[in-house]
Write an enzyme that holds these catalytic residues in place. Structure first.
Site, short mmCIF file in Angstrom:
data_model
loop_
_atom_site.label_atom_id
_atom_site.label_comp_id
_atom_site.label_asym_id
_atom_site.label_seq_id
_atom_site.Cartn_x
_atom_site.Cartn_y
_atom_site.Cartn_z
N TYR A 60 -1.49 -0.53 10.43
CA TYR A 60 -1.55 -0.74 8.98
C TYR A 60 -0.28 -0.25 8.29
CZ TYR A 60 -3.51 -0.91 4.27
OH TYR A 60 -3.75 -1.19 2.93
N SER A 100 0.86 -1.19 0.00
CA SER A 100 0.00 0.00 0.00
C SER A 100 0.89 1.23 0.00
CB SER A 100 -0.90 0.03 1.23
OG SER A 100 -1.54 1.29 1.38
#
Length: 262
Positions: free
Chosen positions: A156, A143
């Site tokens: 995350y 990501s």
């Protein structure tokens, strides 16, 4: 038309979002599918709706956070369908956290178990067999959140930064073997995971458009691909942005929902 000799792709987190879109894209490309998720009934219903029978689409239940579970799914795939040509470690979770809250430390542990240990365990059953065959693609879904740490996104961001570093290490280990390691770095993609976000998502991309571009990157054996390309420039800017400016820019930004807010 597909047959038992058609190429095979193994995808985790295939019950929705990016995983499902990649499955549809590879089905159109003539691949057989080995799809993995905890919610197997949802995958089977989707496959039936696409007209994909059990010869074209195998469904394997696994919890990616459980190493033995995902390894068993990979072994079952090889026993039933053969050695995949492409393995996509896509399964991941994204939950906000506050280090001052005890239950959020468990959120961090779960995030790392799924996004990192689970990713390595997804690749594990296939690495030696692909190396012996001399071909294959191992695809790690990271990501843009890997580039810099965002307030409230500690679990995350840390996990996706680890995905990038792990995939780079694995790529070096497999250099010269014929096995490619591809790191996909999505920006904001319109999926159930992102629709609950309470902050602006620049360059938001439709998931099917992402799947088209990801397919091209994987087939090309690209070592690193940011999708959409505009987020690649954002990533470059984030890397070189001075700390003080970065901190001011992020001040007051809405944070990701924590588990207790879900």
């Amino acid at each position: 038309m597909t047959s038992a000799h058609s190429p095979l792709i193994f995808i985790t987190g295939a019950s929705s979002g990016i995983g499902q879109a990649l499955a549809a894209r590879y089905a159109r490309a003539g691949y057989r599918l080995a799809l993995v998720a905890r919610r197997t009934a949802e995958i089977r219903a989707w496959a039936d709706a696409q007209g994909l029978d059990e010869r074209r689409c195998g469904v394997f239940g696994a919890d990616v956070a459980d190493v033995d579970s995902i390894v068993a799914a990979g072994q079952a795939c090889m026993a039933q369908m053969g050695l995949p040509d492409v393995v996509v470690a896509n399964a991941g979770i994204s939950i906000g956290m506050d280090t001052g809250v005890r239950e959020d430390i468990d959120v961090l542990a779960r995030t790392l178990a799924v996004n990192n240990t689970g990713l390595a365990a997804t690749f594990h059953p296939f690495v030696d067999a692909m190396r012996q065959r001399g071909s294959g693609r191992l695809v790690a879904v990271a990501s843009v959140a890997a580039i810099r740490g965002l307030p409230g996104h500690g679990a995350y961001c840390a996990s996706k930064a680890a995905v990038v570093a792990y995939a780079e290490s694995l790529r070096g280990e497999l250099r010269g073997s014929g096995v490619k390691v591809v790191t996909l770095v999505p920006g904001y993609i319109d999926t159930p995971l992102t629709r609950r976000n309470r902050y602006a998502m620049p360059f938001l991309m439709k998931v099917d458009d992402f799947a088209d571009r990801a397919h091209a990157a994987i087939e090309a054996g690209a070592a690193w691909r940011v999708i959409p390309w505009q987020m690649g420039w954002v990533a470059r800017l984030l890397r070189i942005m001075p700390i003080a400016l970065f901190d001011r820019l992020l001040a007051g930004r809405p944070r990701k929902h924590r588990q207790s807010e879900a």
